[in-house]
Design a protein around this motif. Structure first.
Motif, PDB file in Angstrom:
ATOM      1  N   PRO A  80       0.802  -1.234   0.000  1.00  0.00           N
ATOM      2  CA  PRO A  80       0.000   0.000   0.000  1.00  0.00           C
ATOM      3  C   PRO A  80       0.830   1.278   0.000  1.00  0.00           C
ATOM      4  O   PRO A  80       0.444   2.266  -0.617  1.00  0.00           O
ATOM      5  N   GLY A  81       1.961   1.297   0.669  1.00  0.00           N
ATOM      6  CA  GLY A  81       2.771   2.519   0.728  1.00  0.00           C
ATOM      7  C   GLY A  81       3.301   2.921  -0.624  1.00  0.00           C
ATOM      8  O   GLY A  81       3.322   4.102  -0.977  1.00  0.00           O
ATOM      9  N   ARG A  82       3.748   1.964  -1.396  1.00  0.00           N
ATOM     10  CA  ARG A  82       4.294   2.265  -2.711  1.00  0.00           C
ATOM     11  C   ARG A  82       3.207   2.687  -3.677  1.00  0.00           C
ATOM     12  O   ARG A  82       3.435   3.512  -4.556  1.00  0.00           O
ATOM     13  N   ILE A  83       2.014   2.126  -3.522  1.00  0.00           N
ATOM     14  CA  ILE A  83       0.904   2.512  -4.398  1.00  0.00           C
ATOM     15  C   ILE A  83       0.517   3.954  -4.140  1.00  0.00           C
ATOM     16  O   ILE A  83       0.334   4.741  -5.068  1.00  0.00           O
ATOM     17  N   VAL A  84       0.403   4.322  -2.866  1.00  0.00           N
ATOM     18  CA  VAL A  84       0.020   5.689  -2.501  1.00  0.00           C
ATOM     19  C   VAL A  84       1.067   6.677  -2.990  1.00  0.00           C
ATOM     20  O   VAL A  84       0.731   7.724  -3.558  1.00  0.00           O
ATOM     21  N   SER A  85       2.341   6.346  -2.817  1.00  0.00           N
ATOM     22  CA  SER A  85       3.386   7.276  -3.260  1.00  0.00           C
ATOM     23  C   SER A  85       3.385   7.414  -4.781  1.00  0.00           C
ATOM     24  O   SER A  85       3.629   8.500  -5.309  1.00  0.00           O
ATOM     25  N   SER A  86       3.094   6.340  -5.502  1.00  0.00           N
ATOM     26  CA  SER A  86       3.023   6.420  -6.964  1.00  0.00           C
ATOM     27  C   SER A  86       1.868   7.312  -7.399  1.00  0.00           C
ATOM     28  O   SER A  86       2.004   8.126  -8.317  1.00  0.00           O
ATOM     29  N   ILE A  87       0.730   7.175  -6.736  1.00  0.00           N
ATOM     30  CA  ILE A  87      -0.433   8.004  -7.074  1.00  0.00           C
ATOM     31  C   ILE A  87      -0.161   9.463  -6.751  1.00  0.00           C
ATOM     32  O   ILE A  87      -0.473  10.354  -7.544  1.00  0.00           O
ATOM     33  N   GLU A  88       0.475   9.715  -5.595  1.00  0.00           N
ATOM     34  CA  GLU A  88       0.788  11.096  -5.228  1.00  0.00           C
ATOM     35  C   GLU A  88       1.758  11.720  -6.220  1.00  0.00           C
ATOM     36  O   GLU A  88       1.624  12.888  -6.583  1.00  0.00           O
ATOM     37  N   GLN A  89       2.706  10.930  -6.687  1.00  0.00           N
ATOM     38  CA  GLN A  89       3.670  11.462  -7.661  1.00  0.00           C
ATOM     39  C   GLN A  89       2.976  11.785  -8.982  1.00  0.00           C
ATOM     40  O   GLN A  89       3.224  12.809  -9.585  1.00  0.00           O
TER      41      GLN A  89
END
Length: 94
Positions: A80-89
């Protein structure tokens, strides 16, 4: 380090999108449309032509379902952390 993780996440997302059976599904759908037209117009068998004409939406629906499941599995493996950071980017780059 985080930039490298984001690149890996983006690469995994692209791989999940590319690993699809849509090419096969599109070919099967086009073939069934052609067969449907042949039955309906060529042979005059209207009922058979209409029946075969119902196949393409079903084939495409199954292909879509399996693609979504495959992408879901890839995304859940990312965490989940990597998904959220990808979406934020992605949102911040607009």
């Amino acid at each position: 380090m985080q930039g490298q993780q984001q690149q890996m996440g983006e690469k995994a997302t692209m791989e999940a999108a590319e690993e699809s059976t849509t090419d096969l599904a599109i070919l099967a759908s086009a073939a069934s449309v052609a067969l449907s037209w042949y039955q309906f117009f060529g042979r005059g068998n209207k009922m058979q032509g209409l029946f075969i004409g119902l196949w393409p939406p079903t084939i495409l629906a199954f292909a879509s379902y399996f693609n979504q499941k495959r992408m879901e599995e890839k995304l859940s493996a990312m965490g989940p952390g990597r998904i959220v950071s990808s979406i934020e980017q992605m949102l911040s780059s607009r």
